[in-house]
Design a protein around this motif. Structure first.
Motif, mmCIF file in Angstrom:
data_model
loop_
_atom_site.group_PDB
_atom_site.id
_atom_site.type_symbol
_atom_site.label_atom_id
_atom_site.label_comp_id
_atom_site.label_asym_id
_atom_site.label_seq_id
_atom_site.Cartn_x
_atom_site.Cartn_y
_atom_site.Cartn_z
ATOM 1 N N PHE A 224 0.846 -1.216 0.000
ATOM 2 C CA PHE A 224 0.000 0.000 0.000
ATOM 3 C C PHE A 224 0.872 1.254 0.000
ATOM 4 C CE2 PHE A 224 -3.347 -2.866 1.695
ATOM 5 C CZ PHE A 224 -4.361 -2.549 0.799
ATOM 6 N N SER A 225 1.937 1.221 0.791
ATOM 7 C CA SER A 225 2.754 2.437 0.895
ATOM 8 C C SER A 225 3.439 2.759 -0.433
ATOM 9 C CB SER A 225 3.726 2.312 2.067
ATOM 10 O OG SER A 225 5.043 2.301 1.649
ATOM 11 N N VAL A 226 3.878 1.714 -1.160
ATOM 12 C CA VAL A 226 4.511 1.947 -2.470
ATOM 13 C C VAL A 226 3.492 2.548 -3.449
ATOM 14 C CG1 VAL A 226 5.408 0.699 -4.498
ATOM 15 C CG2 VAL A 226 6.362 0.238 -2.241
ATOM 16 N N LEU A 227 2.227 2.118 -3.312
ATOM 17 C CA LEU A 227 1.182 2.626 -4.215
ATOM 18 C C LEU A 227 0.604 3.960 -3.738
ATOM 19 C CD1 LEU A 227 -0.667 -0.784 -4.719
ATOM 20 C CD2 LEU A 227 0.530 0.471 -6.519
ATOM 21 N N GLY A 228 1.061 4.406 -2.547
ATOM 22 C CA GLY A 228 0.566 5.674 -2.007
ATOM 23 C C GLY A 228 -0.879 5.579 -1.537
ATOM 24 N N LYS A 229 -1.278 4.383 -1.067
ATOM 25 C CA LYS A 229 -2.671 4.203 -0.616
ATOM 26 C C LYS A 229 -2.691 3.876 0.876
ATOM 27 C CE LYS A 229 -4.454 2.297 -4.945
ATOM 28 N NZ LYS A 229 -5.342 1.332 -5.561
ATOM 29 N N ALA A 230 -3.799 4.188 1.522
ATOM 30 C CA ALA A 230 -3.966 3.821 2.935
ATOM 31 C C ALA A 230 -4.196 2.313 3.028
ATOM 32 C CB ALA A 230 -5.159 4.553 3.519
ATOM 33 N N PRO A 231 -3.525 1.636 3.977
ATOM 34 C CA PRO A 231 -3.655 0.171 4.039
ATOM 35 C C PRO A 231 -5.043 -0.300 4.459
ATOM 36 C CG PRO A 231 -2.240 0.989 5.810
ATOM 37 C CD PRO A 231 -2.579 2.168 4.957
ATOM 38 N N LYS A 232 -5.563 -1.276 3.736
ATOM 39 C CA LYS A 232 -6.815 -1.945 4.112
ATOM 40 C C LYS A 232 -6.526 -3.432 4.057
ATOM 41 C CE LYS A 232 -10.083 1.449 2.356
ATOM 42 N NZ LYS A 232 -10.846 1.807 1.160
ATOM 43 N N ILE A 233 -6.405 -4.030 5.242
ATOM 44 C CA ILE A 233 -6.002 -5.440 5.314
ATOM 45 C C ILE A 233 -7.085 -6.242 6.016
ATOM 46 C CG2 ILE A 233 -4.289 -7.052 6.260
ATOM 47 C CD1 ILE A 233 -2.174 -4.879 5.859
ATOM 48 N N THR A 234 -7.496 -7.336 5.390
ATOM 49 C CA THR A 234 -8.485 -8.225 6.010
ATOM 50 C C THR A 234 -7.801 -9.554 6.327
ATOM 51 O OG1 THR A 234 -10.299 -7.217 4.799
ATOM 52 C CG2 THR A 234 -10.679 -9.441 5.648
ATOM 53 N N ARG A 235 -7.965 -9.970 7.585
ATOM 54 C CA ARG A 235 -7.348 -11.237 8.010
ATOM 55 C C ARG A 235 -8.403 -12.331 8.036
ATOM 56 N NH1 ARG A 235 -4.951 -6.998 10.262
ATOM 57 N NH2 ARG A 235 -2.675 -6.977 10.259
ATOM 58 N N ILE A 236 -8.149 -13.402 7.276
ATOM 59 C CA ILE A 236 -9.103 -14.513 7.242
ATOM 60 C C ILE A 236 -8.594 -15.577 8.223
ATOM 61 C CG2 ILE A 236 -10.269 -16.194 5.752
ATOM 62 C CD1 ILE A 236 -9.323 -14.446 3.363
ATOM 63 N N PRO A 237 -9.476 -16.054 9.127
ATOM 64 C CA PRO A 237 -8.996 -17.032 10.114
ATOM 65 C C PRO A 237 -8.341 -18.245 9.443
ATOM 66 C CG PRO A 237 -11.212 -16.301 10.651
ATOM 67 C CD PRO A 237 -10.895 -15.711 9.310
ATOM 68 N N ALA A 238 -7.143 -18.598 9.923
ATOM 69 C CA ALA A 238 -6.377 -19.690 9.294
ATOM 70 C C ALA A 238 -7.160 -21.004 9.334
ATOM 71 C CB ALA A 238 -5.040 -19.847 10.010
ATOM 72 N N GLY A 239 -7.873 -21.259 10.471
ATOM 73 C CA GLY A 239 -8.630 -22.505 10.601
ATOM 74 C C GLY A 239 -9.651 -22.653 9.479
ATOM 75 N N LEU A 240 -10.309 -21.547 9.159
ATOM 76 C CA LEU A 240 -11.334 -21.560 8.110
ATOM 77 C C LEU A 240 -10.694 -21.885 6.748
ATOM 78 C CD1 LEU A 240 -14.307 -20.859 7.333
ATOM 79 C CD2 LEU A 240 -13.517 -18.515 6.946
ATOM 80 N N VAL A 241 -9.574 -21.208 6.464
ATOM 81 C CA VAL A 241 -8.885 -21.436 5.182
ATOM 82 C C VAL A 241 -8.441 -22.896 5.078
ATOM 83 C CG1 VAL A 241 -6.860 -20.820 3.787
ATOM 84 C CG2 VAL A 241 -8.133 -19.042 4.994
ATOM 85 N N ASN A 242 -7.902 -23.430 6.174
ATOM 86 C CA ASN A 242 -7.410 -24.820 6.136
ATOM 87 C C ASN A 242 -8.538 -25.796 5.826
ATOM 88 O OD1 ASN A 242 -4.926 -23.793 6.748
ATOM 89 N ND2 ASN A 242 -5.001 -24.286 8.930
ATOM 90 N N VAL A 243 -9.730 -25.525 6.387
ATOM 91 C CA VAL A 243 -10.884 -26.403 6.115
ATOM 92 C C VAL A 243 -11.265 -26.318 4.645
ATOM 93 C CG1 VAL A 243 -13.359 -26.732 6.572
ATOM 94 C CG2 VAL A 243 -11.784 -26.351 8.474
ATOM 95 N N VAL A 244 -11.324 -25.086 4.115
ATOM 96 C CA VAL A 244 -11.711 -24.900 2.707
ATOM 97 C C VAL A 244 -10.691 -25.572 1.791
ATOM 98 C CG1 VAL A 244 -12.067 -23.182 0.883
ATOM 99 C CG2 VAL A 244 -12.992 -22.778 3.178
ATOM 100 N N VAL A 245 -9.404 -25.397 2.113
ATOM 101 C CA VAL A 245 -8.348 -26.001 1.282
ATOM 102 C C VAL A 245 -8.497 -27.520 1.256
ATOM 103 C CG1 VAL A 245 -5.849 -26.437 1.190
ATOM 104 C CG2 VAL A 245 -6.686 -24.113 1.506
#
Ligand SMILES: NC(=O)c1ccc[n+]([C@@H]2O[C@H](COP(=O)([O-])OP(=O)(O)OC[C@H]3O[C@@H](n4cnc5c(N)ncnc54)[C@H](OP(=O)(O)O)[C@@H]3O)[C@@H](O)[C@H]2O)c1
Length: 300
Positions: A224-245
């Motif tokens: 974001f900083s290189v692009l000159g934008k304010a950071p917007k970060i969403t964290r997806i729970p790892a447990g959920l991702v592992n189940v989907v994977v």
């Protein structure tokens, strides 16, 4: 003059390796698939160089088809291979390419009595190793071949982090888990130097990463900083991702392996001895200029 075969010469790392071997005065033969010959003439998607003019001989063949490889290693002193599936969708699996394809090259290297074989695998980390089993099975073949060899074990490449910059450019970066795990990614040019210098090394394994250790959150913020934008970060729970994977597995072993690799890579620390000089910040700055140019062309 030493003669080297570069297998993987159309890939992100392989192109920098061709360039580095040439810079260090080697005669270079590149193994290329017919359909990928054009890549030698082009700058790659992650700014890897065009290398056609630096190659002394092109060998057109398919690693998965041994009948197309006769004479591949004849007259060669050093074999380098970074061949493996990353983004390719060719209907062949990891065992066919990462294991058997490299084994086909190794058999020819043994027959031609090459002096050294340099192979690129991945950093040693418990869960990661299971996910790159075919590559590690090849490592075992190489260790048992009787050939002098060095296995390069990098963390992650800058090329893979271009996705984070693209997400930031679209407005939001998604992370798996808390984003607190650390990694020191390496630029292709820096890693290529390690690979080529390995010709004269007595080390059987070289773990290596880039000069700066970041958390995944810091990488998102950097984009974001290189692009000159304010950071917007969403964290997806790892447990959920592992189940989907895991749910992907019955449908496609191929997509499961790729997804599991990237999901796992965000949930463990991948830090190796620091090397190289190129920074992710400079890479993002260069890549963002390309992204902005692409954007301005599509809005015209
Ligand atoms: N990317 C990372 O972050 C990372 C981190 C650690 C280790 N590594 C290891 O480093 C290796 C190289 O990475 P990279 O980023 O340079 O990959 P890349 O850009 O995808 O290059 C892979 C090379 O393998 C060739 N290849 C793939 N599938 C093939 C097939 N079916 N038949 C013949 N050739 C095939 C490609 O040829 P074409 O151009 O014809 O497709 C290309 O030359 C990976 O395989 C991985 O195991 C990668």
């Amino acid at each position: 003059m030493q003669k080297v075969l570069v297998a993987g010469a159309t890939g992100y790392l392989g192109k920098f390796v061709v360039q580095e071997f040439k810079r260090q005065g080697y005669w270079v033969r590149a193994l290329v698939r017919e359909r990928s010959l054009h890549k030698l003439e082009e700058i790659g998607p992650f700014l890897e160089p065009a290398v056609k003019d630096q190659i002394d001989g092109v060998f057109v063949g398919e690693v998965t088809k041994p009948e197309t490889l006769h004479g591949l290693c004849d007259g060669i002193d050093v074999v380098f291979s970074s061949i493996g599936i990353t983004r390719q969708r060719d209907g062949v699996g990891f065992m066919d390419v990462d294991y058997q394809g490299n084994k086909n090259i190794l058999d020819l290297a043994v027959d031609a009595s090459v002096k050294k074989f340099i192979f690129v695998s991945v950093i040693k980390a418990p869960v990661i190793e299971d996910l790159v089993r075919p590559r590690e099975l090849f490592v075992e073949e190489l260790e048992n071949s009787g050939l002098d060899h060095t296995i390069i074990r990098p963390t992650g490449f800058f090329s893979d982090m271009s996705e984070v910059l693209k997400m930031a450019n679209s407005g939001r970066v998604y992370l798996i888990g808390e984003g607190k795990n650390r990694i020191n990614l390496i630029h292709g040019a820096d890693l290529a130097k390690v690979c080529v210098d390995a010709v004269g090394s007595q080390q059987y394994e070289i773990p290596v990463g880039g000069p700066v250790i970041y958390t995944h959150t810091e990488i998102g913020e950097l984009a974001f900083s290189v692009l000159g934008k304010a950071p917007k970060i969403t964290r997806i729970p790892a447990g959920l991702v592992n189940v989907v994977v895991k749910m992907v597995r019955p449908f496609s072993e191929h997509y499961y392996t790729l997804a599991a690799f990237f999901a796992t890579a965000m949930q463990v620390d991948l830090v190796a001895p620091q090397g190289g000089t190129h920074t992710l910040k400079a890479f993002y700055e260069e890549l963002s200029r390309e992204l902005l140019e692409e954007g301005s062309q599509t809005t015209v």
